[in-house]
Design a protein around this motif. Structure first.
Motif, PDB file in Angstrom:
ATOM      1  N   VAL A 250     -52.250  87.221  15.078  1.00  0.00           N
ATOM      2  CA  VAL A 250     -50.937  87.438  14.469  1.00  0.00           C
ATOM      3  C   VAL A 250     -50.454  86.127  13.866  1.00  0.00           C
ATOM      4  CG1 VAL A 250     -50.240  89.399  15.884  1.00  0.00           C
ATOM      5  CG2 VAL A 250     -49.880  87.082  16.738  1.00  0.00           C
ATOM      6  N   SER A 251     -49.506  86.220  12.918  1.00  0.00           N
ATOM      7  CA  SER A 251     -49.147  85.041  12.139  1.00  0.00           C
ATOM      8  C   SER A 251     -48.392  83.998  12.960  1.00  0.00           C
ATOM      9  CB  SER A 251     -48.308  85.463  10.934  1.00  0.00           C
ATOM     10  OG  SER A 251     -47.175  86.182  11.381  1.00  0.00           O
ATOM     11  N   GLY A 252     -47.642  84.450  13.974  1.00  0.00           N
ATOM     12  CA  GLY A 252     -46.865  83.487  14.751  1.00  0.00           C
ATOM     13  C   GLY A 252     -46.259  84.150  15.971  1.00  0.00           C
ATOM     14  N   LEU A 253     -45.414  83.398  16.672  1.00  0.00           N
ATOM     15  CA  LEU A 253     -44.825  83.912  17.907  1.00  0.00           C
ATOM     16  C   LEU A 253     -43.998  85.165  17.684  1.00  0.00           C
ATOM     17  CD1 LEU A 253     -43.663  80.834  20.007  1.00  0.00           C
ATOM     18  CD2 LEU A 253     -45.455  82.517  20.547  1.00  0.00           C
ATOM     19  N   GLY A 254     -43.279  85.186  16.550  1.00  0.00           N
ATOM     20  CA  GLY A 254     -42.445  86.350  16.255  1.00  0.00           C
ATOM     21  C   GLY A 254     -43.289  87.606  16.144  1.00  0.00           C
ATOM     22  N   ALA A 255     -44.389  87.482  15.418  1.00  0.00           N
ATOM     23  CA  ALA A 255     -45.284  88.630  15.248  1.00  0.00           C
ATOM     24  C   ALA A 255     -45.912  89.009  16.590  1.00  0.00           C
ATOM     25  CB  ALA A 255     -46.365  88.289  14.229  1.00  0.00           C
ATOM     26  N   ALA A 256     -46.229  88.000  17.408  1.00  0.00           N
ATOM     27  CA  ALA A 256     -46.808  88.283  18.726  1.00  0.00           C
ATOM     28  C   ALA A 256     -45.831  89.099  19.563  1.00  0.00           C
ATOM     29  CB  ALA A 256     -47.155  86.979  19.437  1.00  0.00           C
ATOM     30  N   ARG A 257     -44.546  88.749  19.446  1.00  0.00           N
ATOM     31  CA  ARG A 257     -43.537  89.427  20.284  1.00  0.00           C
ATOM     32  C   ARG A 257     -43.303  90.866  19.853  1.00  0.00           C
ATOM     33  NH1 ARG A 257     -40.965  83.971  21.115  1.00  0.00           N
ATOM     34  NH2 ARG A 257     -41.405  83.674  23.332  1.00  0.00           N
TER      35      ARG A 257
ATOM     36  N   ILE B 238     -53.261  93.036  26.288  1.00  0.00           N
ATOM     37  CA  ILE B 238     -53.825  92.959  24.952  1.00  0.00           C
ATOM     38  C   ILE B 238     -54.024  91.475  24.633  1.00  0.00           C
ATOM     39  CG2 ILE B 238     -51.504  93.081  23.933  1.00  0.00           C
ATOM     40  CD1 ILE B 238     -52.764  94.479  21.523  1.00  0.00           C
ATOM     41  N   GLY B 239     -55.140  91.167  23.971  1.00  0.00           N
ATOM     42  CA  GLY B 239     -55.450  89.778  23.639  1.00  0.00           C
ATOM     43  C   GLY B 239     -54.923  89.417  22.260  1.00  0.00           C
ATOM     44  N   LEU B 240     -53.975  88.483  22.205  1.00  0.00           N
ATOM     45  CA  LEU B 240     -53.408  88.039  20.931  1.00  0.00           C
ATOM     46  C   LEU B 240     -53.683  86.558  20.751  1.00  0.00           C
ATOM     47  CD1 LEU B 240     -49.852  89.698  20.876  1.00  0.00           C
ATOM     48  CD2 LEU B 240     -52.008  90.632  20.039  1.00  0.00           C
ATOM     49  N   PHE B 241     -53.860  86.133  19.510  1.00  0.00           N
ATOM     50  CA  PHE B 241     -53.917  84.704  19.241  1.00  0.00           C
ATOM     51  C   PHE B 241     -53.356  84.382  17.878  1.00  0.00           C
ATOM     52  CE2 PHE B 241     -58.607  84.030  17.615  1.00  0.00           C
ATOM     53  CZ  PHE B 241     -58.745  85.363  17.256  1.00  0.00           C
ATOM     54  N   LEU B 242     -53.051  83.105  17.703  1.00  0.00           N
ATOM     55  CA  LEU B 242     -52.443  82.628  16.475  1.00  0.00           C
ATOM     56  C   LEU B 242     -53.518  81.960  15.612  1.00  0.00           C
ATOM     57  CD1 LEU B 242     -49.098  81.066  17.784  1.00  0.00           C
ATOM     58  CD2 LEU B 242     -49.652  83.447  17.292  1.00  0.00           C
ATOM     59  N   PRO B 243     -53.267  81.851  14.298  1.00  0.00           N
ATOM     60  CA  PRO B 243     -54.249  81.214  13.420  1.00  0.00           C
ATOM     61  C   PRO B 243     -54.561  79.796  13.912  1.00  0.00           C
ATOM     62  CG  PRO B 243     -52.523  82.261  12.134  1.00  0.00           C
ATOM     63  CD  PRO B 243     -52.092  82.328  13.565  1.00  0.00           C
ATOM     64  N   ASN B 244     -55.845  79.438  13.903  1.00  0.00           N
ATOM     65  CA  ASN B 244     -56.224  78.120  14.393  1.00  0.00           C
ATOM     66  C   ASN B 244     -56.789  77.232  13.282  1.00  0.00           C
ATOM     67  OD1 ASN B 244     -58.491  80.016  14.546  1.00  0.00           O
ATOM     68  ND2 ASN B 244     -59.647  78.248  15.270  1.00  0.00           N
ATOM     69  N   THR B 245     -57.019  77.801  12.088  1.00  0.00           N
ATOM     70  CA  THR B 245     -57.493  76.999  10.962  1.00  0.00           C
ATOM     71  C   THR B 245     -56.624  77.346   9.754  1.00  0.00           C
ATOM     72  OG1 THR B 245     -59.001  78.609   9.982  1.00  0.00           O
ATOM     73  CG2 THR B 245     -59.867  77.297  11.825  1.00  0.00           C
ATOM     74  N   PRO B 246     -56.641  76.479   8.725  1.00  0.00           N
ATOM     75  CA  PRO B 246     -55.897  76.798   7.499  1.00  0.00           C
ATOM     76  C   PRO B 246     -56.339  78.127   6.901  1.00  0.00           C
ATOM     77  CG  PRO B 246     -56.714  74.525   7.466  1.00  0.00           C
ATOM     78  CD  PRO B 246     -57.286  75.158   8.679  1.00  0.00           C
ATOM     79  N   LEU B 247     -57.628  78.411   6.983  1.00  0.00           N
ATOM     80  CA  LEU B 247     -58.131  79.672   6.430  1.00  0.00           C
ATOM     81  C   LEU B 247     -57.467  80.869   7.113  1.00  0.00           C
ATOM     82  CD1 LEU B 247     -60.020  81.303   4.650  1.00  0.00           C
ATOM     83  CD2 LEU B 247     -61.870  80.889   6.298  1.00  0.00           C
ATOM     84  N   HIS B 248     -57.385  80.822   8.437  1.00  0.00           N
ATOM     85  CA  HIS B 248     -56.740  81.926   9.159  1.00  0.00           C
ATOM     86  C   HIS B 248     -55.251  81.999   8.823  1.00  0.00           C
ATOM     87  CE1 HIS B 248     -60.412  81.399  11.698  1.00  0.00           C
ATOM     88  NE2 HIS B 248     -60.339  82.717  11.741  1.00  0.00           N
ATOM     89  N   HIS B 249     -54.603  80.834   8.670  1.00  0.00           N
ATOM     90  CA  HIS B 249     -53.189  80.840   8.282  1.00  0.00           C
ATOM     91  C   HIS B 249     -53.003  81.526   6.940  1.00  0.00           C
ATOM     92  CE1 HIS B 249     -51.001  78.632  11.359  1.00  0.00           C
ATOM     93  NE2 HIS B 249     -51.991  77.771  11.451  1.00  0.00           N
ATOM     94  N   LEU B 250     -53.888  81.222   5.989  1.00  0.00           N
ATOM     95  CA  LEU B 250     -53.775  81.832   4.655  1.00  0.00           C
ATOM     96  C   LEU B 250     -53.932  83.347   4.738  1.00  0.00           C
ATOM     97  CD1 LEU B 250     -55.864  79.247   2.575  1.00  0.00           C
ATOM     98  CD2 LEU B 250     -53.381  79.643   2.429  1.00  0.00           C
ATOM     99  N   LEU B 251     -54.937  83.796   5.468  1.00  0.00           N
ATOM    100  CA  LEU B 251     -55.188  85.235   5.597  1.00  0.00           C
ATOM    101  C   LEU B 251     -53.975  85.946   6.184  1.00  0.00           C
ATOM    102  CD1 LEU B 251     -58.772  85.689   7.092  1.00  0.00           C
ATOM    103  CD2 LEU B 251     -57.921  86.628   4.954  1.00  0.00           C
ATOM    104  N   LEU B 252     -53.470  85.392   7.284  1.00  0.00           N
ATOM    105  CA  LEU B 252     -52.353  86.044   7.969  1.00  0.00           C
ATOM    106  C   LEU B 252     -51.099  86.041   7.102  1.00  0.00           C
ATOM    107  CD1 LEU B 252     -52.224  87.320  10.854  1.00  0.00           C
ATOM    108  CD2 LEU B 252     -54.279  86.020  10.393  1.00  0.00           C
ATOM    109  N   ALA B 253     -50.874  84.935   6.372  1.00  0.00           N
ATOM    110  CA  ALA B 253     -49.692  84.851   5.521  1.00  0.00           C
ATOM    111  C   ALA B 253     -49.805  85.832   4.357  1.00  0.00           C
ATOM    112  CB  ALA B 253     -49.525  83.422   5.006  1.00  0.00           C
ATOM    113  N   ASP B 254     -50.968  85.896   3.729  1.00  0.00           N
ATOM    114  CA  ASP B 254     -51.142  86.759   2.559  1.00  0.00           C
ATOM    115  C   ASP B 254     -51.105  88.237   2.922  1.00  0.00           C
ATOM    116  OD1 ASP B 254     -51.395  84.407   1.230  1.00  0.00           O
ATOM    117  OD2 ASP B 254     -53.557  84.563   0.863  1.00  0.00           O
ATOM    118  N   LEU B 255     -51.761  88.585   4.048  1.00  0.00           N
ATOM    119  CA  LEU B 255     -51.893  90.002   4.383  1.00  0.00           C
ATOM    120  C   LEU B 255     -50.681  90.520   5.152  1.00  0.00           C
ATOM    121  CD1 LEU B 255     -55.682  89.955   5.270  1.00  0.00           C
ATOM    122  CD2 LEU B 255     -54.621  91.177   3.372  1.00  0.00           C
ATOM    123  N   ALA B 256     -49.946  89.607   5.781  1.00  0.00           N
ATOM    124  CA  ALA B 256     -48.695  89.964   6.457  1.00  0.00           C
ATOM    125  C   ALA B 256     -48.835  91.163   7.374  1.00  0.00           C
ATOM    126  CB  ALA B 256     -47.590  90.212   5.417  1.00  0.00           C
ATOM    127  N   ARG B 257     -49.876  91.151   8.178  1.00  0.00           N
ATOM    128  CA  ARG B 257     -50.059  92.200   9.181  1.00  0.00           C
ATOM    129  C   ARG B 257     -50.993  91.654  10.259  1.00  0.00           C
ATOM    130  NH1 ARG B 257     -52.897  96.031   4.926  1.00  0.00           N
ATOM    131  NH2 ARG B 257     -51.948  94.499   3.589  1.00  0.00           N
TER     132      ARG B 257
END
Ligand SMILES: [Fe+3]
Ligand SMILES: [Mg+2]
Ligand SMILES: [Zn+2]
Ligand SMILES: [Zn+2]
Lengths: 331, 783
Positions: free
Chosen positions: B268-275, B317-336
């Protein structure tokens, strides 16, 4: 002693206890089920085996049939034609004479059908409890066929591994019959002589055959591991090429057995030069005992001493020898 | 007034490379007005400096107190500087690294820094259109970026990483050389002009469009939007990615991966999305956002927007946040939320090599988002959770391994612990330092064996540990045991499975004396030839004594009974240890509905197998009892992944926090206290027959096992005058069980400890073996 099931522990018993006592010559060579003895320029093959199967009678055969086929096959696996058999009985006092007649009739019939005469023998009766019913020991004498030179150590990277038929029937039948597990009506032992199949193969492409083994106790898995260890090569096999008769597979599933670990008495594994593999496969399929022959896999340079199976799921699983009882490795 | 001028050589040990340590020292030296230099020397940082006594004292102190956040300073050694002191006014700089000795012969363990998740400052740059690294998938700095995954050798410098092949552009080179810059000596420094770039490769069944850089990313994102599966080259290996809200996409991935039910991790993109997906406590939030960025197991919200098949029927459920710039880009662009799972088939290790990935993942993915930065070492995503308020690892890999863990008793000579069979890890150790290799998987997979061998060869070379002693499990069939037997070493030390489990917990908490060890587990070979798994030991690091156990039952068909919990239930019903003869017949009667719903033939065959002892190894296992109860309650007859039935049982129990205990009984057999589950099973089956809610019974069973455990520990504690209880083993992954037990033990005045830095499951076995082996070698050396 928990060394009976023909896996790792049997190998250790042989290596640590039996072979050293018999002198250095035997210890240095790769253990085989038969030996070649040169006599006056003739390559004679000799093999001996003691049969202690329980139960004595089972679907598809009995201890007498097994004693004939087992030794005929051990001689044949050296690329030899079996010439004569000897049979010795150790009988527990009180063993029914009718059963002895039945076993002996089986020995005679099996030997006749194989075309290998029983030329001499011995009978001993021991006190109650000194034996379990009936033990049968057979010795086979044979002559190595021209062009045949096989040993587990001769497997080379690039070689092809052939399997002559379906696996798993014998061991499953014996277990089911002995413990009355209820599969006896559906499965029968695969016990049969393989020397004619061997003769056909040797006549067609003798020098191309590097290894021949019958995967008896410990099953195909143990045989392949022995070859991989003896030749210091890796072996890769294909799960899709392993045929297990449906009722045998169902029994193995319920009993928690891996068919690759189950004993066979009617099939052989051959490791052959790649150029001759197709021709040999065709020859095998032309015989009744080899009509289900399949290309099981190949010998590789990688992972020496290890056997790996390409699974139907697309993975590669390490196929190990059985260690004593099947102790699950899952945590 | 300026004091006398002194010159010192300072050696700093610990995790001090790849964490911005040299830039830090350089800035510190300049700030203090010192003259001198700092360099990497093998795995050690060496400072040679001259200045006033006060300034030099401040330097030595602040090397510890002001070190970068990711550094772990273990030792600061100050000595007089041999040779000429740096001349006054020459300034302070970073100089060329040196290698203190040929690799493999060293007396010290070199430490490789673990990978670090993208830092906040890099993240700001990533999304700043004015920045020259705007949307650049490989940006990093001294505070973040790849480390262990790209290292070839120590000392940690760009030339000894897979970044060697990229020549820095002038702008990057300037940043790299500027002590005031955040990227001063950031070894993987890169920008769009000079660094790695993305590439898109279609598969037969995927879209052909693509190319490089932004186009490649766009192609991958378009595919994910359309419900496709993308094989993504992540930090420590390939991952499979799809839309977590798209039921069809997730179902397709399940079919292709031959993974019918095992939960997928969701990024997920961040803590808000995790919650929005799960309940996140403060401790869990800290773990999610920690620099290691592990997958964190969280209590799911029932109304979460992810597809049902992402994590069916599980308590977490196992959740995690983006750990590389590539993952940040994917999560930001796809917004889900995205399913991000290991790039492999079932139990194999994740693919890291591009050609290998293309071959192995061809049937799984619709396209490949790769790049040209080589992954040198495989690090799967780590899994962690919060237990009783503290972070605890379930799978230790990316971001954690190969960070060292201390050994309470130092290893007098270099040693290797080969671990178990499943969830495999190995540990190399020397002196007080243990390095646990990354999680790989089931050794029965040849690919895992190869990964193990390759990881071991590389890691022991890089850190300079050539093992002279090998520690292994007692199970002769574990492929790790076989591997150990073939290794040319001075000595071999067999460590019992459950001793290794509890020792892993004791050792990471620095417990060197005697303690009570509770090992609840699936199966491990005991020292009596039977399988164990519900054990209470009185142990120290050297040895153990078994003092209590669970009642035994046969495993009809061996491993087949593990794959099919219904069969395990039959094992308890037909062949459970005869501790309570009167209740046994009643249990069988009460189980009639269960027996009636199974195939008649299976019941008959298993009954006969148990009676005859055909392929029925016997186990005193807690894990198998959980399996059996799950089957008896009708939850799972078959397990498609390890622990599935027990996990379902925990999930079912979740809704009943205050369920009453079921009856239970302790008996004594051969001087061991034995938990006899017969009374528990009888009560459970009768209540079920009478229509009690299975959830209440599942919770009641959990309460029962917790009560049994507390009672066993209390009795042993009183008898042996002990307070410390180390809880370990795979069953301790059951969070509600372990938290109840911890609370119960604390309430009884005892001091419970659980695994935190290494997993309590078999992933921690190698570390436990290493701790035991080190203590045994030490004891033998003393005679
Ligand atoms: Fe375990
Ligand atoms: Mg034989
Ligand atoms: Zn950064
Ligand atoms: Zn650049």
């Amino acid at each position: 002693l928990g060394h009976g099931s023909g896996g790792q522990l049997s190998a250790e018993l042989l290596r640590d206890v039996v072979v050293p006592a018999l002198g250095a010559a035997a210890a240095e060579t790769v253990p085989e089920d038969a030996a070649v003895v040169a006599v006056d320029g003739l390559d004679l093959v000799i093999s001996t085996d003691a049969f202690v199967v329980s139960p004595l009678f089972f679907p598809g055969g009995d201890i007498g049939v097994l004693a004939v086929h087992g030794t005929v096959n051990d001689v044949a696996m050296m690329g030899a034609v079996p010439l004569a058999l000897t049979v010795a009985y150790v009988i527990e006092e009180g063993f029914p004479v009718a059963d002895l007649r039945r076993v002996t009739a089986s020995v005679g019939a099996a030997a006749a059908a194989a075309g290998v005469p029983v030329v001499t023998g011995d009978t001993k009766v021991v006190g109650r409890g000194a034996a379990d019913g009936l033990f049968v020991t057979t010795t086979g004498l044979g002559r190595r066929l021209p062009g045949a030179r096989v040993s587990a150590a001769f497997a080379r990277p690039g070689d092809v591994v052939l399997l002559s038929g379906p696996i798993g029937a014998h061991g499953t039948t014996i277990l089911s019959t002995r413990e009355a597990l209820g599969f006896e009506a559906e499965i029968v032992s695969d016990t049969r002589p393989l020397h004619r199949l061997v003769a056909t193969m040797v006549a067609g492409a003798g020098p191309a055959i590097h290894v021949m083994r019958d995967p008896t106790r410990g099953g195909v898995a143990s045989t392949l591991n022995e070859i991989a260890a003896a030749a210091r090569v890796g072996i890769e096999i294909d799960e899709a090429a392993v045929t297990v008769p449906a009722p045998v597979a169902a029994a193995c599933e319920l009993l928690g057995l891996d068919p690759l670990h189950v004993a066979n008495e009617g099939c052989l594994v051959a490791v052959v030069a790649p150029a001759a593999a197709d021709a040999l496969l065709a020859l095998m399929r032309s015989t009744p005992e080899g009509r289900w022959a399949a290309r099981l896999g190949s010998v590789v340079e990688e992972h020496p001493g290890r056997v790996v199976m390409h699974t139907l799921m697309g993975g590669r699983r390490v196929v190990d020898m059985l260690v004593g009882e099947q102790l699950p490795r899952i945590c | 007034m300026i004091g006398a001028r002194v010159a010192h050589r300072i050696e700093v040990r610990g995790t001090v490379q790849g964490v911005g340590f040299r830039p830090f020292v350089c800035r510190l030296g300049r700030g203090l007005g010192l003259d001198g230099c700092v360099r990497n020397d093998g795995g050690v940082v060496v400072v040679e400096a001259a200045g006033s006594i006060e300034a030099m004292r401040a330097l030595a102190a602040r090397l510890r107190t002001d070190a970068p956040a990711q550094a772990r300073v273990a030792d600061v050694r100050v000595s007089a500087l041999n040779g000429s002191a740096p001349a006054t006014g020459t300034g302070f700089r970073v100089v060329r690294s040196t290698r203190r000795r040929p690799a493999g012969t060293g007396a010290e363990v070199g430490l490789i820094p673990p990978d670090l998740g993208t830092c906040d400052r890099c993240l700001t740059e990533l999304f700043d259109p004015g920045d020259r690294r705007y949307r650049y998938a490989f940006l990093n700095c001294t505070d973040c970026g790849p480390r262990a995954t790209i290292v070839d050798a120590l000392p940690y410098d760009r030339v000894r990483t897979t970044m060697r092949r990229f020549d820095m552009c002038a702008a990057c080179a300037a940043e790299y050389a500027d002590p005031a810059d955040r990227r001063f000596h950031a070894e993987p420094i890169a920008c769009p002009a000079c660094g790695p770039r993305l590439a898109w490769h279609a598969t037969d069944h995927g879209p052909a469009a693509g190319g490089h850089g932004a186009d490649a990313l766009a192609a991958a994102e378009a595919l994910i939007r359309r419900g496709g599966v993308v094989a993504l080259k992540g930090l420590g290996g390939y991952q499979l990615v799809c839309d977590a809200t798209d039921e069809a996409a997730v179902a397709r991935l399940r079919i292709r991966k031959h993974r019918p039910a095992k939960p997928f991790a969701v990024m997920v993109s961040g803590l808000g999305a995790a919650r929005r997906l799960a309940h996140v406590s403060a401790a869990e939030a800290a773990l999610l956002t920690s620099v290691a960025r592990p997958i964190v197991l969280l209590a799911p919200r029932p109304e979460r927007p992810t597809a049902g098949s992402v994590a069916p029927g599980v308590p977490r459920i196992g959740l995690f946040l983006p750990n590389t710039p590539l993952h940040h880009l994917l999560l930001a662009d796809l917004a889900r939320p995205l399913v991000v799972t290991s790039g492999n088939v079932s139990d194999e290790p994740i693919a890291i090599d591009d050609a290998d990935a293309r071959r192995r993942l061809a049937g799984l993915a619709d396209g490949f988002l790769g790049h040209d930065r080589v992954i040198r070492s495989r690090y799967d995503d780590s899994v962690a959770r919060v237990v009783a308020g503290r972070p605890s690892l379930v799978r230790r890999a990316r971001g954690y391994s190969p960070e060292p863990i201390g050994l309470p008793v130092a290893a007098p000579e270099p040693l290797l612990a080969v671990g178990g069979q499943l969830k495999h890890t190995f540990t190399v150790a020397r002196d007080g330092t243990a390095i646990v290799g990354p999680h790989t998987g089931d050794l029965e997979q040849q690919a895992t064996m190869e990964a193990f061998e390759a990881n071991l060869a590389r890691l022991s070379r890089v850190v300079g540990v050539t093992p002279r002693v090998v520690a292994h499990d007692l199970h002769p069939g574990y492929l790790s045991t076989r591997y150990a037997a073939a290794l040319p070493v001075r000595g071999r030390i067999g460590v019992q499975h459950h001793h290794a489990h509890v020792a892993s917990c004791a050792a990471e908490h620095g417990v060197t004396g005697r303690y009570i060890g509770v090992a609840y587990d699936g199966l491990g070979l005991g020292d009596d030839g039977t399988l164990w798994g519900g054990e209470v030991l009185v142990a120290d690091l050297v040895s153990y004594r078994r003092v209590a156990r669970f009642g035994r039952a046969p495993l009809p068909g061996g491993a087949a009974a593990v794959r099919r919990p219904a069969r395990m239930a039959l094992g308890y019903l037909f062949g459970g240890e005869p501790l309570d003869e009167r209740s046994r017949a009643a249990v069988l009667r009460a189980a009639a509905p269960f027996l009636g719903r199974l195939p008649e033939r299976e019941v008959a065959t298993v009954r006969r197998m148990v009676a005859q002892g055909v392929n029925c190894p016997v186990a005193s296992s807690a894990g198998r009892l959980f399996d059996a109860v799950a089957a008896l309650l009708g939850l799972r007859d078959d397990a498609t992944y390890e622990g599935e039935a027990a996990v379902a049982l925990e999930a079912l129990a979740g809704g009943h926090p205050a369920a009453p205990e079921l009856p239970w009984r302790l008996v004594t057999r051969d001087d061991l206290i034995v938990y006899d589950p017969t009374a528990t099973l009888l009560a459970l089956l009768e209540a079920l027959r009478d229509g009690t809610d299975p959830g209440l019974l599942a919770a009641g069973f959990h309460a029962t096992v917790a009560a049994v455990t507390v009672a066993l520990c209390a009795e042993v504690a009183a008898r042996e005058r002990l307070r410390t209880v180390c809880l370990s083993g795979g069953v301790m992954q059951n969070q509600s069980l372990v938290e109840t037990v911890v609370a119960g033990l604390s309430g009884a005045g005892l001091e419970p400890l659980v695994n935190e830095r290494v997993p309590g499951n078999d992933g921690g076995i190698s570390y436990g073996q290493a701790a035991v082996a080190a203590a045994r070698i030490r004891m033998d050396a003393r005679g």
